[in-house]
Write an enzyme that holds these catalytic residues in place. Structure first.
Site, mmCIF file in Angstrom:
data_model
loop_
_atom_site.group_PDB
_atom_site.id
_atom_site.type_symbol
_atom_site.label_atom_id
_atom_site.label_comp_id
_atom_site.label_asym_id
_atom_site.label_seq_id
_atom_site.Cartn_x
_atom_site.Cartn_y
_atom_site.Cartn_z
ATOM 1 N N ARG A 225 0.830 -1.515 -0.317
ATOM 2 C CA ARG A 225 -0.127 0.100 0.190
ATOM 3 C C ARG A 225 0.587 1.308 -0.041
ATOM 4 N NH1 ARG A 225 -2.945 -2.723 4.860
ATOM 5 N NH2 ARG A 225 -4.940 -4.132 2.884
ATOM 6 N N PHE A 241 -11.764 -3.317 -6.535
ATOM 7 C CA PHE A 241 -11.874 -4.498 -4.890
ATOM 8 C C PHE A 241 -11.462 -3.998 -4.145
ATOM 9 C CE2 PHE A 241 -10.694 -6.277 -9.119
ATOM 10 C CZ PHE A 241 -11.916 -7.937 -9.740
ATOM 11 N N ASP A 263 -16.392 -1.383 -4.704
ATOM 12 C CA ASP A 263 -16.101 -3.058 -4.481
ATOM 13 C C ASP A 263 -18.244 -3.317 -5.013
ATOM 14 O OD1 ASP A 263 -14.222 -4.669 -2.313
ATOM 15 O OD2 ASP A 263 -16.528 -5.280 -2.213
ATOM 16 N N ASP A 312 -6.875 -5.385 -6.936
ATOM 17 C CA ASP A 312 -6.737 -6.263 -5.805
ATOM 18 C C ASP A 312 -7.263 -6.719 -5.594
ATOM 19 O OD1 ASP A 312 -5.224 -7.300 -3.502
ATOM 20 O OD2 ASP A 312 -5.794 -5.755 -1.403
ATOM 21 N N CYS A 352 -3.417 -13.057 -4.639
ATOM 22 C CA CYS A 352 -3.489 -13.736 -3.640
ATOM 23 C C CYS A 352 -3.488 -15.000 -3.550
ATOM 24 C CB CYS A 352 -3.843 -12.812 -2.509
ATOM 25 S SG CYS A 352 -5.630 -13.296 -2.744
#
Length: 408
Positions: A225, A241, A263, A312, A352
């Site tokens: 970040r 996201f 989101d 992300d 991820c």
């Protein structure tokens, strides 16, 4: 003299353990000494009767033995686990500059606690257990960790168990959540609320360790970040996201002209708005929308509002069998973003999923750039934060990829 029951394994498992990988699969076991209870610690031997290590045994799991030590002199009492916790805590103190107020204290195999996650949010510990060996010893482990932290001057008044991950069923474990009871810990009634305030990178967040995803907050992107914010000055940013708004707020703090946080979850948007107000941030607005649909609409409108896009997404794959579909999903959003961005624009993009390997992710970026008829140059490549360490002999501990690239 060794008193633990003995498990003999084949050459494949022997090589893996000798090379530092802690997993022994059921089909690799050639012999066991009598009946071994689930969760029991066993000694693992080669076909030539050479000691390889000791680990948790679980006949209900595909990973039947999880190695916790390769030292034949270790005694697996409370002091052994307390030493392991001290190593883990000391490591975090070193890599995080002494501040462990908000971090992952224990990261499974990377800290030689297979199947155990411990996140610290101020005075709250939030745990996840994903192995029978840890589950059967939690009344030894949790007090040892709490006592260690308190002796070190840390206030610990809550330990909440988030044992609701579906992967527990593969270990034959039930799913549940709840407050852990120990000396000085608050009960649900005494605590009152499952919300707590944390500070990361100078930004405040109110998190909910019961209702939030995973343990309540994604700590692994902490330094990514900061990296994303380093190029945000003067830019109009689209944070996709957004979840808790962390990338958006870091970019706003980094001098972005304006940030739009997106989101699909209205609950996530509401949470982000509250965090935004908590920090007095004025240059962020919010959209509750499907990112795929939003990027398509912006492209169809030839909308050139944004010169910086952040992607992300949640993990698109959690198994090898769905990697191809995940690859296509990652490519789709990255292709759309590359088409939207002007020459000289910036893209921060992540995955991820362990199964979406770094080489595959780079290939995806190259394919997306080719289809978008642009080139990308990598400014930075990063992985998960240092409190989620990668054990070199265990590839599964490396999962997060973060790329900061420029469209040229």
């Amino acid at each position: 003299m060794r008193t633990l029951k003995k498990v003999t394994v084949n050459k494949k498992a022997e090589n893996a353990v000798r090379n530092g990988h802690p997993w022994v699969y059921g089909e690799e076991i050639t012999h066991t000494d009598g009946n071994i209870a689930g969760g029991e610690i066993v000694d693992v031997f080669s076909s030539k009767n050479r000691y390889l290590g000791s680990g948790f045994y679980n006949p209900a799991s595909k990973i039947t033995v999880r190695i916790i030590s390769t030292n034949a002199n270790d005694k697996f009492d409370a002091e052994f686990f307390k030493r392991r916790f001290k190593y883990a805590v000391d490591y975090r103190k070193t890599c995080l500059g002494g501040n462990i107020d908000c971090c992952r204290l224990v990261f499974g195999d990377s800290d030689f606690f297979p199947g155990l996650i411990v996140d610290k949010f101020g005075s709250c510990l939030v745990t996840q257990i994903m192995s029978l060996g840890i589950e059967s010893r939690k009344d030894i482990l949790f007090p040892a960790l709490i006592d260690l932290l308190r002796a070190d001057g840390e206030k610990i008044d809550v330990l909440y168990e988030r044992n609701d991950a579906a992967v527990r069923t593969k270990e034959g474990l039930e799913l549940y959540k709840g407050y852990y009871s120990y000396d000085g810990l608050l009960s649900e009634k005494e605590r009152g609320s499952s919300e707590t305030e944390i500070t990361e990178n100078g930004i405040k967040y109110i998190i909910d360790y019961i209702k939030g995803q995973k343990t309540g907050f994604f700590l692994d992107q902490r330094f990514n970040r900061i990296c994303a914010a380093s190029v945000a000055e003067g830019k109009t940013v689209l944070d996709c996201f957004t979840h808790t708004g962390a990338f958006a707020f870091n970019c706003a703090k980094g001098g972005a002209k304006h940030v739009t946080a997106v989101d699909i979850s209205q609950e996530a948007i509401n949470e982000s708005k509250r965090n935004c107000e908590l920090n007095g941030i004025k240059n962020v607005d919010f959209l509750c929308e499907d990112v795929f649909e939003l990027l398509t609409r912006l492209y169809n409108k030839n909308d050139k509002t944004y010169d910086y896009i952040i992607l992300d997404p949640p993990a698109f794959t959690k198994s090898r069998s769905t990697v191809t579909a995940a690859y296509n999903g990652y490519k789709e959003i990255n292709l759309k973003a590359m088409r939207l961005l002007p020459r000289g624009g910036w893209l921060a993009t992540c995955s991820c999923s362990h199964f979406m390997t770094d080489s595959l992710f780079r290939k995806m970026l190259l394919d997306a750039a080719h289809d978008a008829k642009v080139s990308v140059r990598i400014a930075e490549y990063r992985q998960q934060a240092c409190d989620h360490p990668v054990l070199l002999s265990v590839p599964e501990t490396q999962y997060l990829k973060f790329y900061l690239v420029q469209i040229v």
